[in-house]
Design a protein around this motif. Structure first.
Motif, PDB file in Angstrom:
ATOM      1  N   PRO A 112       0.829  -1.217   0.000  1.00 15.89           N
ATOM      2  CA  PRO A 112       0.000   0.000   0.000  1.00 15.89           C
ATOM      3  C   PRO A 112       0.854   1.253   0.000  1.00 15.89           C
ATOM      4  CG  PRO A 112      -0.021  -1.071   2.157  1.00 15.89           C
ATOM      5  CD  PRO A 112       0.711  -1.980   1.250  1.00 15.89           C
ATOM      6  N   GLN A 113       0.371   2.287  -0.701  1.00 12.55           N
ATOM      7  CA  GLN A 113       1.100   3.545  -0.818  1.00 12.55           C
ATOM      8  C   GLN A 113       0.258   4.689  -0.260  1.00 12.55           C
ATOM      9  OE1 GLN A 113       4.273   3.808  -2.418  1.00 12.55           O
ATOM     10  NE2 GLN A 113       4.239   1.567  -2.399  1.00 12.55           N
ATOM     11  N   ASP A 114       0.959   5.655   0.328  1.00 15.85           N
ATOM     12  CA  ASP A 114       0.281   6.881   0.728  1.00 15.85           C
ATOM     13  C   ASP A 114       0.089   7.766  -0.496  1.00 15.85           C
ATOM     14  OD1 ASP A 114       0.354   6.109   3.426  1.00 15.85           O
ATOM     15  OD2 ASP A 114       2.412   6.878   3.618  1.00 15.85           O
ATOM     16  N   PRO A 115      -0.937   8.615  -0.489  1.00 16.76           N
ATOM     17  CA  PRO A 115      -1.086   9.556  -1.618  1.00 16.76           C
ATOM     18  C   PRO A 115       0.142  10.441  -1.734  1.00 16.76           C
ATOM     19  CG  PRO A 115      -3.077   9.506  -0.263  1.00 16.76           C
ATOM     20  CD  PRO A 115      -2.028   8.743   0.497  1.00 16.76           C
ATOM     21  N   ALA A 116       0.552  10.712  -2.968  1.00 15.43           N
ATOM     22  CA  ALA A 116       1.715  11.577  -3.173  1.00 15.43           C
ATOM     23  C   ALA A 116       1.400  12.979  -2.673  1.00 15.43           C
ATOM     24  CB  ALA A 116       2.082  11.612  -4.653  1.00 15.43           C
ATOM     25  N   ALA A 117       2.323  13.549  -1.905  1.00 14.51           N
ATOM     26  CA  ALA A 117       2.136  14.912  -1.378  1.00 14.51           C
ATOM     27  C   ALA A 117       3.422  15.698  -1.554  1.00 14.51           C
ATOM     28  CB  ALA A 117       1.728  14.850   0.091  1.00 14.51           C
ATOM     29  N   PRO A 118       3.806  15.966  -2.806  1.00 13.44           N
ATOM     30  CA  PRO A 118       5.057  16.683  -3.048  1.00 13.44           C
ATOM     31  C   PRO A 118       4.953  18.142  -2.612  1.00 13.44           C
ATOM     32  CG  PRO A 118       3.841  16.410  -5.091  1.00 13.44           C
ATOM     33  CD  PRO A 118       3.106  15.629  -4.046  1.00 13.44           C
ATOM     34  N   SER A 119       6.086  18.724  -2.326  1.00 13.97           N
ATOM     35  CA  SER A 119       6.117  20.129  -1.951  1.00 13.97           C
ATOM     36  C   SER A 119       5.810  20.998  -3.161  1.00 13.97           C
ATOM     37  CB  SER A 119       7.495  20.494  -1.392  1.00 13.97           C
ATOM     38  OG  SER A 119       8.475  20.370  -2.416  1.00 13.97           O
ATOM     39  N   ALA A 120       5.531  22.265  -2.898  1.00  9.72           N
ATOM     40  CA  ALA A 120       5.259  23.198  -3.994  1.00  9.72           C
ATOM     41  C   ALA A 120       6.470  23.327  -4.913  1.00  9.72           C
ATOM     42  CB  ALA A 120       4.870  24.563  -3.429  1.00  9.72           C
ATOM     43  N   ALA A 121       7.679  23.300  -4.328  1.00  6.49           N
ATOM     44  CA  ALA A 121       8.894  23.394  -5.135  1.00  6.49           C
ATOM     45  C   ALA A 121       9.049  22.184  -6.049  1.00  6.49           C
ATOM     46  CB  ALA A 121      10.111  23.529  -4.221  1.00  6.49           C
ATOM     47  N   THR A 122       8.727  21.008  -5.532  1.00  4.66           N
ATOM     48  CA  THR A 122       8.821  19.784  -6.339  1.00  4.66           C
ATOM     49  C   THR A 122       7.817  19.813  -7.480  1.00  4.66           C
ATOM     50  OG1 THR A 122       9.587  18.472  -4.454  1.00  4.66           O
ATOM     51  CG2 THR A 122       8.591  17.271  -6.292  1.00  4.66           C
ATOM     52  N   ARG A 123       6.612  20.244  -7.184  1.00  2.00           N
ATOM     53  CA  ARG A 123       5.579  20.305  -8.219  1.00  2.00           C
ATOM     54  C   ARG A 123       5.959  21.307  -9.305  1.00  2.00           C
ATOM     55  NH1 ARG A 123       1.210  22.468  -6.161  1.00  2.00           N
ATOM     56  NH2 ARG A 123      -0.331  21.511  -7.518  1.00  2.00           N
ATOM     57  N   LEU A 124       6.531  22.450  -8.897  1.00  2.00           N
ATOM     58  CA  LEU A 124       6.962  23.448  -9.872  1.00  2.00           C
ATOM     59  C   LEU A 124       8.113  22.909 -10.724  1.00  2.00           C
ATOM     60  CD1 LEU A 124       6.809  26.303 -11.028  1.00  2.00           C
ATOM     61  CD2 LEU A 124       8.377  27.045  -9.209  1.00  2.00           C
ATOM     62  N   ALA A 125       9.047  22.191 -10.090  1.00  5.17           N
ATOM     63  CA  ALA A 125      10.184  21.631 -10.826  1.00  5.17           C
ATOM     64  C   ALA A 125       9.715  20.605 -11.854  1.00  5.17           C
ATOM     65  CB  ALA A 125      11.174  20.999  -9.847  1.00  5.17           C
ATOM     66  N   LEU A 126       8.758  19.767 -11.470  1.00 10.37           N
ATOM     67  CA  LEU A 126       8.216  18.782 -12.412  1.00 10.37           C
ATOM     68  C   LEU A 126       7.543  19.471 -13.590  1.00 10.37           C
ATOM     69  CD1 LEU A 126       6.658  16.033 -10.096  1.00 10.37           C
ATOM     70  CD2 LEU A 126       8.663  15.825 -11.580  1.00 10.37           C
ATOM     71  N   ALA A 127       6.783  20.528 -13.308  1.00 13.96           N
ATOM     72  CA  ALA A 127       6.088  21.239 -14.380  1.00 13.96           C
ATOM     73  C   ALA A 127       7.080  21.902 -15.335  1.00 13.96           C
ATOM     74  CB  ALA A 127       5.141  22.278 -13.786  1.00 13.96           C
ATOM     75  N   LEU A 128       8.111  22.543 -14.779  1.00 21.78           N
ATOM     76  CA  LEU A 128       9.089  23.240 -15.614  1.00 21.78           C
ATOM     77  C   LEU A 128       9.968  22.271 -16.402  1.00 21.78           C
ATOM     78  CD1 LEU A 128      10.233  26.103 -13.199  1.00 21.78           C
ATOM     79  CD2 LEU A 128       8.656  26.253 -15.145  1.00 21.78           C
ATOM     80  N   ALA A 129      10.115  21.045 -15.903  1.00 25.30           N
ATOM     81  CA  ALA A 129      10.970  20.058 -16.577  1.00 25.30           C
ATOM     82  C   ALA A 129      10.457  19.709 -17.966  1.00 25.30           C
ATOM     83  CB  ALA A 129      11.077  18.790 -15.730  1.00 25.30           C
ATOM     84  N   ALA A 130       9.174  19.966 -18.231  1.00 27.15           N
ATOM     85  CA  ALA A 130       8.622  19.665 -19.552  1.00 27.15           C
ATOM     86  C   ALA A 130       9.319  20.473 -20.640  1.00 27.15           C
ATOM     87  CB  ALA A 130       7.117  19.947 -19.565  1.00 27.15           C
ATOM     88  N   VAL A 131       9.799  21.666 -20.294  1.00 31.21           N
ATOM     89  CA  VAL A 131      10.431  22.539 -21.297  1.00 31.21           C
ATOM     90  C   VAL A 131      11.791  22.008 -21.742  1.00 31.21           C
ATOM     91  CG1 VAL A 131      11.288  24.855 -21.770  1.00 31.21           C
ATOM     92  CG2 VAL A 131       9.168  24.556 -20.470  1.00 31.21           C
ATOM     93  N   PRO A 132      12.738  21.733 -20.827  1.00 36.39           N
ATOM     94  CA  PRO A 132      14.028  21.208 -21.298  1.00 36.39           C
ATOM     95  C   PRO A 132      13.922  19.841 -21.963  1.00 36.39           C
ATOM     96  CG  PRO A 132      13.919  21.200 -18.889  1.00 36.39           C
ATOM     97  CD  PRO A 132      12.766  22.003 -19.365  1.00 36.39           C
ATOM     98  N   VAL A 133      12.990  19.006 -21.523  1.00 35.67           N
ATOM     99  CA  VAL A 133      12.811  17.702 -22.181  1.00 35.67           C
ATOM    100  C   VAL A 133      12.348  17.890 -23.619  1.00 35.67           C
ATOM    101  CG1 VAL A 133      11.432  15.582 -22.206  1.00 35.67           C
ATOM    102  CG2 VAL A 133      12.408  16.407 -20.059  1.00 35.67           C
ATOM    103  N   ALA A 134      11.396  18.823 -23.825  1.00 30.80           N
ATOM    104  CA  ALA A 134      10.923  19.101 -25.186  1.00 30.80           C
ATOM    105  C   ALA A 134      12.048  19.667 -26.046  1.00 30.80           C
ATOM    106  CB  ALA A 134       9.738  20.067 -25.147  1.00 30.80           C
ATOM    107  N   LEU A 135      12.868  20.563 -25.476  1.00 33.39           N
ATOM    108  CA  LEU A 135      13.978  21.142 -26.231  1.00 33.39           C
ATOM    109  C   LEU A 135      15.031  20.085 -26.563  1.00 33.39           C
ATOM    110  CD1 LEU A 135      14.456  24.548 -24.351  1.00 33.39           C
ATOM    111  CD2 LEU A 135      13.432  24.167 -26.608  1.00 33.39           C
ATOM    112  N   ALA A 136      15.309  19.191 -25.613  1.00 30.87           N
ATOM    113  CA  ALA A 136      16.273  18.115 -25.867  1.00 30.87           C
ATOM    114  C   ALA A 136      15.764  17.191 -26.972  1.00 30.87           C
ATOM    115  CB  ALA A 136      16.522  17.323 -24.590  1.00 30.87           C
ATOM    116  N   GLY A 137      14.477  16.917 -26.963  1.00 35.45           N
ATOM    117  CA  GLY A 137      13.898  16.088 -28.014  1.00 35.45           C
ATOM    118  C   GLY A 137      13.974  16.759 -29.377  1.00 35.45           C
ATOM    119  N   TRP A 138      13.717  18.061 -29.395  1.00 39.86           N
ATOM    120  CA  TRP A 138      13.802  18.814 -30.655  1.00 39.86           C
ATOM    121  C   TRP A 138      15.228  18.784 -31.206  1.00 39.86           C
ATOM    122  CZ3 TRP A 138      16.476  23.541 -31.538  1.00 39.86           C
ATOM    123  CH2 TRP A 138      16.199  24.143 -32.773  1.00 39.86           C
ATOM    124  N   ALA A 139      16.215  18.936 -30.313  1.00 39.19           N
ATOM    125  CA  ALA A 139      17.611  18.911 -30.747  1.00 39.19           C
ATOM    126  C   ALA A 139      17.991  17.530 -31.273  1.00 39.19           C
ATOM    127  CB  ALA A 139      18.524  19.304 -29.582  1.00 39.19           C
TER     128      ALA A 139
END
Length: 262
Positions: A112-139
């Motif tokens: 059994p797992q507890d519901p994920a409860a990431p910090s605001a900083a972690t959630r922001l980092a995950l959201a922003l990570a979409a940009v460099p991944v997309a740029l790396a894929g484009w390159a």
């Protein structure tokens, strides 16, 4: 119940690949392929499978869901043998058996797992990570490096899984950054994988995709989102994930997999 959803998603993805390949084979052109009943059924099944995987990620750890989805290659190989009469090697049969045993062990190790409860900083980092991944894929795509493009596609799909696990919606979906990041990750992964298959060999591309999609987000889920295993079961879980990835690498080179992705 969530484990059943993840397994159903893996079956759906595996069967969808074969249905789309079957529809493409019987159609004389691209437009006819897009209208072929088998192809359309496969596309719909892909969408349903994705929704099932998102639902499973709300409860199950990322490493478990991603490993189960990697097991969809075993479903593809078996389904392609039945529907497309593709050749099945002895090593492919062994890889399917390893996948089944490894996923059973992983299901027992997760617990059994507890519901994920990431910090605001972690959630922001995950959201922003979409940009460099997309740029790396484009390159990578611009360099016509299909294996690297496939690996980045795996990272994008893994990022989508992490967003699905971490998102907490208390108001409008349009105001939740992780929802937008999930969409960006998903679209990026889909486009990059298609581009990698267009310019590369299906075996190496698919193998690298699954290695990146399982290993990196699984580690991130443990480190950032609080995913864990039963006490004393860490070696079992680690071995099961490794075995699933190794089996996926073998199955990615199977003749049946090539037949289901052409």
């Amino acid at each position: 119940m969530s484990l059943v959803l993840a397994v159903a998603a893996a079956f759906g993805y595996g069967v969808a690949s074969v249905l789309q390949a079957s529809g493409a084979r019987r159609a004389p052109g691209v437009l006819q392929t897009l209208r072929a009943p088998a192809y359309l059924t496969g596309v719909c099944l892909d969408l349903v499978s994705w929704l099932l995987s998102v639902a499973a990620l709300r409860v199950l750890p990322v490493y478990q869901v991603q490993a189960i989805l990697a097991g969809s290659l075993a479903v593809t190989v078996v389904a392609a043998r039945i529907r497309l009469e593709a050749r099945l090697r002895g090593r492919d049969v062994a890889a399917v058996a390893v996948t089944v045993v490894a996923l059973a062990a992983l299901a027992a190790a997760a617990g059994p797992q507890d519901p994920a409860a990431p910090s605001a900083a972690t959630r922001l980092a995950l959201a922003l990570a979409a940009v460099p991944v997309a740029l790396a894929g484009w390159a990578a795509a611009r360099r016509r490096a299909p294996n690297l493009t496939g690996a980045v596609a795996g990272l994008a799909f893994g990022g989508a899984a992490l967003c699905a696990r971490a998102v907490t919606v208390s108001g409008s979906l349009l105001l939740e950054p992780l929802v937008w990041a999930l969409v960006v990750f998903g679209v990026t992964g889909t486009l990059l994988y298609a581009q990698a298959l267009e310019h590369g060999q299906v075996g190496p591309v698919t193998a690298l995709l699954w290695i990146a999609e399982v290993i990196v987000p699984s580690a991130a889920g443990v480190l950032l989102l609080g995913d864990h295993v039963r006490p004393g079961w860490a070696p079992v879980a680690g071995t099961a994930v490794t075995a699933t990835v190794a089996a996926a690498a073998v199955l990615a080179h199977a003749p049946a997999t090539a037949a289901a992705t052409q």
